[in-house]
Each structure stands twice: as C-alpha cells, then as structure tokens.
Design a protein around this motif. Structure first.
Motif, short mmCIF file in Angstrom:
data_model
loop_
_atom_site.label_atom_id
_atom_site.label_comp_id
_atom_site.label_asym_id
_atom_site.label_seq_id
_atom_site.Cartn_x
_atom_site.Cartn_y
_atom_site.Cartn_z
N ASP A 297 0.81 -1.22 0.00
CA ASP A 297 0.00 0.00 0.00
C ASP A 297 0.85 1.27 0.00
N ALA A 298 2.16 1.14 -0.15
CA ALA A 298 3.03 2.33 -0.26
C ALA A 298 2.83 2.96 -1.64
N SER A 299 2.99 4.28 -1.70
CA SER A 299 2.80 5.00 -2.97
C SER A 299 4.10 5.10 -3.75
N VAL A 338 9.63 -3.71 -8.03
CA VAL A 338 9.24 -2.62 -8.92
C VAL A 338 10.53 -1.91 -9.33
N HIS A 339 10.80 -1.86 -10.62
CA HIS A 339 12.03 -1.27 -11.13
C HIS A 339 11.94 0.26 -11.10
N PHE A 340 13.06 0.89 -10.92
CA PHE A 340 13.14 2.35 -10.83
C PHE A 340 12.50 3.03 -12.04
N GLN A 341 12.77 2.52 -13.23
CA GLN A 341 12.20 3.14 -14.43
C GLN A 341 10.67 3.09 -14.43
N ARG A 342 10.11 1.98 -13.91
CA ARG A 342 8.65 1.89 -13.83
C ARG A 342 8.11 2.94 -12.87
N LEU A 343 8.80 3.16 -11.78
CA LEU A 343 8.37 4.18 -10.82
C LEU A 343 8.32 5.56 -11.47
N ALA A 350 0.05 6.37 -7.31
CA ALA A 350 -0.15 4.95 -7.60
C ALA A 350 0.48 4.11 -6.49
N LEU A 351 -0.10 2.94 -6.22
CA LEU A 351 0.40 2.05 -5.18
C LEU A 351 1.36 1.03 -5.79
N VAL A 352 2.48 0.80 -5.09
CA VAL A 352 3.50 -0.09 -5.63
C VAL A 352 2.99 -1.53 -5.74
N GLY A 353 1.99 -1.89 -4.90
CA GLY A 353 1.45 -3.24 -4.98
C GLY A 353 0.82 -3.56 -6.32
N SER A 354 0.39 -2.52 -7.06
CA SER A 354 -0.22 -2.74 -8.37
C SER A 354 0.79 -2.73 -9.50
N LEU A 355 2.07 -2.51 -9.15
CA LEU A 355 3.11 -2.35 -10.19
C LEU A 355 4.16 -3.45 -10.16
N VAL A 356 4.02 -4.42 -9.27
CA VAL A 356 5.10 -5.39 -9.07
C VAL A 356 5.34 -6.24 -10.30
N ASP A 357 6.61 -6.53 -10.50
CA ASP A 357 7.02 -7.49 -11.52
C ASP A 357 7.19 -8.83 -10.83
#
Length: 441
Positions: A297-299, A338-343, A350-357
């Motif tokens: 839930d972190a942004s 989550v890669h730096f470029q994706r961030l 946006a929440l990092v939980g929705s961006l994980v590889d």
C-alpha cells in the motif's frame, strides 16, 4: 601561486591535479617525498607521489616540475609509470611529517607541525624545505582546551624530526584529505606505514572509518580492527553494511569473531550472524540485508523518496522490493519488485502493490556464484532478490558484491598498486601515453 613562484606549502599541494604541457591531466598529488639530513643545511624535496591510472602511485622528480600555479602542477610531460616504492632514507611529508611534535631550539618548547613550506632554489628546478608552520602547546590544546599560538619558523629553528614519535597526531593529515571519497582515503591508508595507519584509523569518526574499511584489502581491515579497542571495533562494525561486516568478521579467528558479535547491539548483530551462517560463495553469503522494502500500500512517491536517499548505493536504488509486513528482513511474504524506471513512469499516488514485476523469480540463499552471475546476466539486472523456503525476503545480491567475489582475492591490493587484472605494464604505458606521459626507463 604564479608559475615559478619560490615557495608553496604542502597543504596546498594535497590532491592537486598534475598536468602535462599540453594541458592533459596525468594524475593527482598524493604526497611529497623528502630526505632529511645529508650534507645540505635544508632537506631536499626529491619529488611528488602522483596517483595515475588505476590508482597506481608513481614518482615524479621535482626536477620535472615546471610550475605550481592556481591549484595545479605542471610537468615536463615525461613520467615514469613504475610503481613508487619508498626507500629507507626517504620521508613522506604529508604522511609522516605533519602533526609531528618537535622542539623549538630557542625556547626548548614543544610545538606541533601543521604545515611545511617548500622553496624552489633560484635558477634551478631543485626544491627544499625551508619553513614550518607550527602550533605551540601540548597535544589536545592548552589550558581549558584553548589552542596555542601558531607561527611560521625556519626549518633549522626546530629539532626532533629524527626521533621516533610513539603517538603522532593526525588532525592536519586528515584535513588535507577531508574531501576524499572513502575508496580514495582507503588508498591513502593502504600506503601509510602500519603505525601511521593505526593512528589515522584511531582518529577517524566511526562512520567514516566504517566506510573506509569497506574499501580496504582484507589484510588491512583485519590489521586495523585488531588494533581498535573491542568496544570501538564493535561500534565500527555496526556502522558498516552487514555484508561487509560479515566479510570482515569471517577473516578473524573464531574467538575474536564471537567476542565482537557479542559486543554489538543485538539488532545490529542479528543480520551479520545470519550472513555468516550461509556457505561462502552463495547468494546468502553475498547479499545485503538492507534493500529497499515497501508494503504493497506504499505509494510511488514514497518509493521514489526512498530511492533518493543519499547514502543508498546505486545498485540497491535500481529497484524496490514489495513485501507484506513485517518489512524488515526477513520480511513477510515476498510479492515482487518494482524497477526504478517503472516508478518514473507512474503517477505519484499509484500504489506499488499494483506495479510489481512478479515474473522475476527470486533466488534461494544457497544459489551458487556461477548460477547467480548467469541469472543477473540473463535478466540484465544489477540487484537480485533472495528468499527463504517460506517466500520471506532475506536480502538482495547486488552486482558489486558479485564482482567482489569474482575478482581475485588480492584485487584491492592490485588496484591500489595499479595492477588491475587486464592491465599489463604495456597497457598501462599505452594509457599513460594517451594522457601525454611516457615511460622513463
């Protein structure tokens, strides 16, 4: 100081760039070589210790110095790139003369050497020591900590340089190298005598010493940590990255290792003990236990703030690891990276939980070095997650840790001496010529 000026103080030479006549930089001044005694009234300045390609230290005779001006040294362009070896009758001004306690002949008063003045002889390229900048009073300051009077005196107004000093100060030596990166300061320490190295290490702040220890060869690390009081050694180990502290402790006898671990704070010793429990040369033994760990839930804004932390090594800043609580290693369930470029491509809310590889499979701690290097090469990554059987994140292996283990054990010594693997004398000579210098004999 204008070209051809007759005098310069050595504090103004430390770290100064050295250029050939074409304006190409060939290195930096790391020390000045002198010879005390002899037939001359004043000590001769023999030359400069210059750090060139791959941190190799070479000797530049003062007869080849054509100018010292506005923060730079100009040479004739002819430089012998053989490694500098100090001879028994030679003294290093920065490394050995600064902070010395000597005696004023006129008053029989002890003074501390703060700086050394060099004079160029008229119509010649020879230099000699002719002045000393000193402070009166005993070590630690005068009454109630007040510092004593400072003054400039002639060289032959003092005596005591020939005597061995048991406890030489370090303040002025450290001041000359205050802006050096830890790796460069480690290189300075590596080239000091064992006695002087111990004195400088004792004077460094704990955090600064921890950073420098991480850059030193194993032998130097063991030597320095062995000369610290146990309580301070434990504090310095706590300030080191856990993987570096584990590597150092792994070089110590079992009794010494266990004694220092017991003196460390339990929360600081726990990750080090875990690292020491893994077999050498595996992902578990190479990993750091302090990657960036975030809850799902972190942004993105929080993630980028963590990545921007000044002291974070670049490989660890390349990606963040998303895990369920707790978020200290070993964490809760590992979810992915989550890669730096994706961030950078996502909105701050946006929440990092929705961006994980989740496709980047984590590694078990027993992964061998060949398998680890193949994995990092296959996925083009500089940091890899390590998890246990319960999918808890244990840490991350970074590319610099892998390189440390792939290179020969003495690679730090080789680098300090300019002998990095793949750099033969011929290769170094070629690189030097590109910089406007040539081998001289």
């Amino acid at each position: 100081m204008a070209a051809g000026a007759p005098r310069v103080f050595v504090s103004h030479l430390a770290g100064v760039a050295v250029f050939d006549p074409n304006g190409d930089q060939v290195g930096r001044v790391r020390d000045i070589v002198t010879m005390l005694g002899g037939r001359r009234r004043l000590p001769s300045v023999l030359g400069l210790v210059v750090e060139v390609v791959s941190r190799r230290r070479v000797f530049l005779p003062m007869t080849r110095v054509t100018g010292v001006e506005s923060g730079q040294v100009i040479t004739t362009g002819v430089l012998n790139i053989r490694r500098f070896e100090q001879r028994p009758n030679e003294r290093l001004i920065l490394g050995e003369l600064l902070d010395r306690r000597v005696t004023l002949l006129e008053t029989d008063e002890e003074v501390t050497v703060l700086d050394v003045g060099l004079q160029r002889l008229p119509a010649r390229r020879d230099w000699e020591i002719d002045r000393l900048f000193v402070r009166k009073g005993r070590k630690g300051g005068g009454l109630r900590g007040r510092r004593g009077e400072t003054l400039t005196v002639e060289w032959d107004a003092v005596t005591g340089f020939a005597l061995e000093e048991r406890e030489q100060g370090t303040a002025n030596l450290l001041a000359t190298f205050d802006q050096l990166r830890p790796a460069d300061l480690a290189n300075v320490l590596h080239h000091l005598s064992e006695k002087r190295r111990a004195e400088v290490a004792a004077a460094l702040h704990d955090d600064r010493l921890a950073d420098v220890l991480e850059e030193l060869p194993d032998d130097d690390q063991v030597e320095i940590i062995g000369k610290l009081a146990d309580e301070r050694a434990a504090v310095v180990l706590e300030a080191m990255d856990p993987d570096d502290a584990a590597d150092l402790l792994g070089e110590l006898p079992e009794d010494d290792k266990n004694r220092l671990l017991d003196l460390m704070q339990p929360q600081e010793a726990a990750p080090v003990r875990r690292l020491l429990s893994y077999e050498e040369g595996t992902a578990g033994s190479l990993m750091t236990t302090e990657p960036i760990v975030l809850r799902p839930d972190a942004s993105v804004a929080e993630a980028l703030a963590r990545v921007r932390e000044e002291d974070l090594p670049a490989p660890l800043a390349s990606q963040v690891y998303v895990c369920r609580p707790p978020d200290e290693t070993p964490t809760g369930q590992y979810l992915g990276v989550v890669h730096f470029q994706r961030l950078l491509r996502e909105p701050p809310f946006a929440l990092v939980g929705s961006l994980v590889d989740a496709d980047l499979r984590p590694l078990p701690p027993g992964t061998t070095l060949p398998a680890l290097t193949s994995y990092m090469a296959a996925y083009n990554i500089v940091s890899a997650p390590v998890v246990d059987e319960g999918s808890h994140l244990l840490g991350a292996v970074t590319v610099d840790d892998v390189l440390d283990d792939l290179l020969p054990e003495d690679w730090r010594q080789a680098a300090a001496a300019g002998g990095l693997p793949g750099f033969s004398d011929q290769a170094l000579e070629g690189r030097a010529r590109e910089g406007g210098v040539e081998r001289d004999g």
